[in-house]
Design a protein around this motif. Structure first.
Motif, PDB file in Angstrom:
ATOM      1  N   GLU A 146     -11.458   5.392  -0.020  1.00  0.00           N
ATOM      2  CA  GLU A 146     -10.709   4.308   0.631  1.00  0.00           C
ATOM      3  C   GLU A 146      -9.237   4.322   0.254  1.00  0.00           C
ATOM      4  N   PHE A 147      -8.918   5.013  -0.857  1.00  0.00           N
ATOM      5  CA  PHE A 147      -7.557   4.950  -1.389  1.00  0.00           C
ATOM      6  C   PHE A 147      -6.933   6.336  -1.513  1.00  0.00           C
ATOM      7  N   VAL A 148      -5.605   6.349  -1.441  1.00  0.00           N
ATOM      8  CA  VAL A 148      -4.869   7.606  -1.618  1.00  0.00           C
ATOM      9  C   VAL A 148      -4.813   7.923  -3.113  1.00  0.00           C
ATOM     10  N   ASP A 149      -5.153   9.167  -3.459  1.00  0.00           N
ATOM     11  CA  ASP A 149      -5.012   9.600  -4.856  1.00  0.00           C
ATOM     12  C   ASP A 149      -3.708  10.378  -5.004  1.00  0.00           C
ATOM     13  N   GLU A 150      -3.758  11.686  -4.754  1.00  0.00           N
ATOM     14  CA  GLU A 150      -2.530  12.484  -4.885  1.00  0.00           C
ATOM     15  C   GLU A 150      -2.662  13.781  -4.105  1.00  0.00           C
ATOM     16  N   PHE A 151      -1.567  14.512  -4.044  1.00  0.00           N
ATOM     17  CA  PHE A 151      -1.580  15.835  -3.414  1.00  0.00           C
ATOM     18  C   PHE A 151      -2.193  16.835  -4.395  1.00  0.00           C
ATOM     19  N   GLY A 152      -2.538  18.007  -3.884  1.00  0.00           N
ATOM     20  CA  GLY A 152      -3.099  19.032  -4.760  1.00  0.00           C
ATOM     21  C   GLY A 152      -2.125  19.485  -5.835  1.00  0.00           C
ATOM     22  N   SER A 153      -0.836  19.375  -5.542  1.00  0.00           N
ATOM     23  CA  SER A 153       0.186  19.893  -6.460  1.00  0.00           C
ATOM     24  C   SER A 153       1.070  18.820  -7.067  1.00  0.00           C
ATOM     25  N   SER A 154       0.864  17.558  -6.665  1.00  0.00           N
ATOM     26  CA  SER A 154       1.899  16.568  -6.959  1.00  0.00           C
ATOM     27  C   SER A 154       1.395  15.153  -6.674  1.00  0.00           C
ATOM     28  N   ASN A 155       2.167  14.170  -7.091  1.00  0.00           N
ATOM     29  CA  ASN A 155       1.839  12.767  -6.817  1.00  0.00           C
ATOM     30  C   ASN A 155       2.331  12.356  -5.425  1.00  0.00           C
ATOM     31  N   PHE A 156       1.859  11.202  -4.995  1.00  0.00           N
ATOM     32  CA  PHE A 156       2.249  10.640  -3.697  1.00  0.00           C
ATOM     33  C   PHE A 156       3.107   9.399  -3.907  1.00  0.00           C
ATOM     34  N   PHE A 157       4.144   9.226  -3.078  1.00  0.00           N
ATOM     35  CA  PHE A 157       4.766   7.909  -2.978  1.00  0.00           C
ATOM     36  C   PHE A 157       5.126   7.615  -1.522  1.00  0.00           C
ATOM     37  N   GLY A 158       5.139   6.336  -1.213  1.00  0.00           N
ATOM     38  CA  GLY A 158       5.534   5.905   0.121  1.00  0.00           C
ATOM     39  C   GLY A 158       6.685   4.917   0.009  1.00  0.00           C
ATOM     40  N   ILE A 159       7.498   4.876   1.033  1.00  0.00           N
ATOM     41  CA  ILE A 159       8.617   3.932   1.070  1.00  0.00           C
ATOM     42  C   ILE A 159       8.362   2.959   2.209  1.00  0.00           C
ATOM     43  N   LYS A 160       8.422   1.672   1.855  1.00  0.00           N
ATOM     44  CA  LYS A 160       8.275   0.642   2.891  1.00  0.00           C
ATOM     45  C   LYS A 160       9.412  -0.348   2.689  1.00  0.00           C
ATOM     46  N   GLY A 161      10.375  -0.373   3.603  1.00  0.00           N
ATOM     47  CA  GLY A 161      11.545  -1.238   3.409  1.00  0.00           C
ATOM     48  C   GLY A 161      12.229  -0.871   2.106  1.00  0.00           C
ATOM     49  N   ASN A 162      12.334  -1.858   1.221  1.00  0.00           N
ATOM     50  CA  ASN A 162      13.004  -1.631  -0.063  1.00  0.00           C
ATOM     51  C   ASN A 162      12.015  -1.315  -1.190  1.00  0.00           C
ATOM     52  N   LYS A 163      10.793  -0.952  -0.804  1.00  0.00           N
ATOM     53  CA  LYS A 163       9.770  -0.738  -1.837  1.00  0.00           C
ATOM     54  C   LYS A 163       9.409   0.731  -2.032  1.00  0.00           C
ATOM     55  N   TYR A 164       9.269   1.093  -3.293  1.00  0.00           N
ATOM     56  CA  TYR A 164       8.734   2.410  -3.688  1.00  0.00           C
ATOM     57  C   TYR A 164       7.291   2.142  -4.105  1.00  0.00           C
ATOM     58  N   ILE A 165       6.332   2.699  -3.356  1.00  0.00           N
ATOM     59  CA  ILE A 165       4.919   2.390  -3.606  1.00  0.00           C
ATOM     60  C   ILE A 165       4.179   3.670  -3.989  1.00  0.00           C
ATOM     61  N   THR A 166       3.466   3.628  -5.107  1.00  0.00           N
ATOM     62  CA  THR A 166       2.778   4.833  -5.565  1.00  0.00           C
ATOM     63  C   THR A 166       1.402   4.446  -6.113  1.00  0.00           C
ATOM     64  N   PRO A 167       0.389   5.308  -5.896  1.00  0.00           N
ATOM     65  CA  PRO A 167      -0.974   4.930  -6.268  1.00  0.00           C
ATOM     66  C   PRO A 167      -1.194   4.729  -7.767  1.00  0.00           C
ATOM     67  N   LEU A 168      -1.998   3.726  -8.061  1.00  0.00           N
ATOM     68  CA  LEU A 168      -2.534   3.544  -9.407  1.00  0.00           C
ATOM     69  C   LEU A 168      -3.967   4.034  -9.326  1.00  0.00           C
ATOM     70  N   SER A 169      -4.300   5.060 -10.093  1.00  0.00           N
ATOM     71  CA  SER A 169      -5.645   5.621 -10.043  1.00  0.00           C
ATOM     72  C   SER A 169      -5.897   6.342 -11.355  1.00  0.00           C
ATOM     73  N   ASP A 170      -7.140   6.267 -11.852  1.00  0.00           N
ATOM     74  CA  ASP A 170      -7.378   6.965 -13.119  1.00  0.00           C
ATOM     75  C   ASP A 170      -7.824   8.410 -12.895  1.00  0.00           C
ATOM     76  N   SER A 171      -7.766   8.878 -11.641  1.00  0.00           N
ATOM     77  CA  SER A 171      -8.119  10.290 -11.442  1.00  0.00           C
ATOM     78  C   SER A 171      -6.950  11.123 -10.920  1.00  0.00           C
ATOM     79  N   ILE A 172      -5.721  10.625 -11.132  1.00  0.00           N
ATOM     80  CA  ILE A 172      -4.560  11.441 -10.753  1.00  0.00           C
ATOM     81  C   ILE A 172      -3.747  11.798 -11.992  1.00  0.00           C
ATOM     82  N   LEU A 173      -2.998  12.873 -11.886  1.00  0.00           N
ATOM     83  CA  LEU A 173      -2.177  13.296 -13.018  1.00  0.00           C
ATOM     84  C   LEU A 173      -1.010  12.319 -13.187  1.00  0.00           C
TER      85      LEU A 173
END
Ligand code: PLP
Length: 344
Positions: A215-242
């Motif tokens: 149901e949730f975004v974890d990360e890329f095979g080589s790197s972390n994920f972030f999204g930008i929405k307006g003035n927000k930097y949003i990045t996943p909190l997950s215990d299975s990502i580097l």
């Protein structure tokens, strides 16, 4: 040595001058040495070969604008390697030994450190391997720690260009409560086949979901994920990502730029609401995604959904700003107000 074309460097294994190494046995690390011999010898029963008792790090050294040499946040990589080594039941080098060996690796391979002005750097690859010959599934305190390096340019062949990513419906990266948050070699083994399939279909990156509920975004095979929405930097909190050091850095950079930073679970549906989406990591720096597709079966035709952020190749304004900011600090063009650069 043939002269290196600093502007056309990609991200590849490279035969530089020396590797720095130390061995752990009898309860201690040997004094580290530099060797020009690019092959290690160990028993074919070694744990590293059979049970993937191996972990690594990746960090960069930069020739800065004023000529100084900086390694970017090596203390963070030292701490992460120690954490991963503990997970594998291996002895890990102290922070002091880790940093000294990285420094020695740069000094011994200075010819390969790209000069300022080419947007290239010297990638350092520390690796820790369990080399005890053993069939039992138990840790043993015998290891080799080595630091090698390679001059690198852009991971995907071009700086600051957007690429396509795919979410594979039939592949996962990390098990819940598994090894996903550690930088162990085995985590990457699981990505080779899906990467091959994704590349064949024109995707550059794989974006993994949390494997438990998907149901949730974890990360890329080589790197972390972030999204930008307006003035927000949003990045996943997950215990299975580097825990990415670049992501941690960008969160601070974004906050310094007056952005709001949210680190929290990111539902897949939220991908539809981002203005920009990107991969971040030491190797990929910031690599924006033009679009992200969901494919139920990676090897078959059929796209379930597609999230479009930019025309192919184009990059959004916030990713551009963040990229300029972080690389500006790394190359000594902008003030390093958080003292991230370790000067040698
Ligand atoms: C799976 C994975 N996630 C995230 C990262 C990014 O971490 P860092 O920013 O510390 O390089 C990497 C590698 O660098 C990685 O291999």
């Amino acid at each position: 040595m043939n002269s290196i074309n600093w502007d056309s460097l990609g991200f590849d294994a490279y035969r530089t001058r020396t590797i720095i190494f130390s061995k752990f046995s009898g309860g201690e690390w040997s004094p580290f040495e530099a060797t020009e011999n690019f092959s290690f010898t160990f028993d074919p029963f070694s744990q590293v070969l059979h049970y993937a008792i191996s972990c690594f790090e990746g960090l960069k050294a930069f020739r800065q604008k004023d000529g100084r040499i900086a390694i970017f946040r090596p203390d963070q990589n030292a701490a992460r390697l120690k954490r991963t080594a503990d997970y594998l039941g291996m002895p890990g080098p102290s922070q002091e030994l880790f940093i000294k060996m990285c420094e020695a690796c740069v000094r011994n391979n200075l010819k390969y450190l790209p000069p300022y002005g080419h947007r290239a750097s010297l990638y350092l690859r520390p690796i820790l391997m369990g080399v005890h010959p053993q069939m039992q599934l138990v840790p043993y305190p015998e290891a080799i720690f080595a630091v090698m390096c390679a001059p690198v340019g852009s991971y995907y062949g071009e700086h600051l260009r957007s690429f396509a990513a795919v979410i594979p419906g039939n592949y996962d990266r990390a098990a819940p409560k598994g090894s996903g948050s550690y930088k162990i070699g085995g985590n990457y083994a699981a990505t080779f086949k899906p990467y091959q399939l994704a590349h064949k279909q024109g995707y550059t990156e794989l974006l993994y979901l949390n494997s438990c509920t998907r149901e949730f975004v974890d990360e890329f095979g080589s790197s972390n994920f972030f999204g930008i929405k307006g003035n927000k930097y949003i990045t996943p909190l997950s215990d299975s990502i580097l825990p990415s050091i670049t992501n941690k850095t960008l969160q601070e950079v974004a906050a310094d730029l007056g952005m709001e930073v949210e680190k929290r679970p990111v539902p897949v549906d939220e991908l539809a609401g981002f203005d920009e989406a990107a991969a971040c990591g030491t190797a990929v720096v910031i690599t924006p995604m033009s679009h992200i597709d969901i494919k139920p079966v990676l090897e078959e035709p059929g796209i379930e959904r597609s999230y479009r952020y930019r025309p192919d190749g184009e990059v959004g304004p916030v990713c551009t700003q963040l990229y300029k900011q972080i690389t500006g600090i790394q190359f000594g063009e902008l003030e390093d107000r958080h003292y991230w650069c370790y000067y040698i």
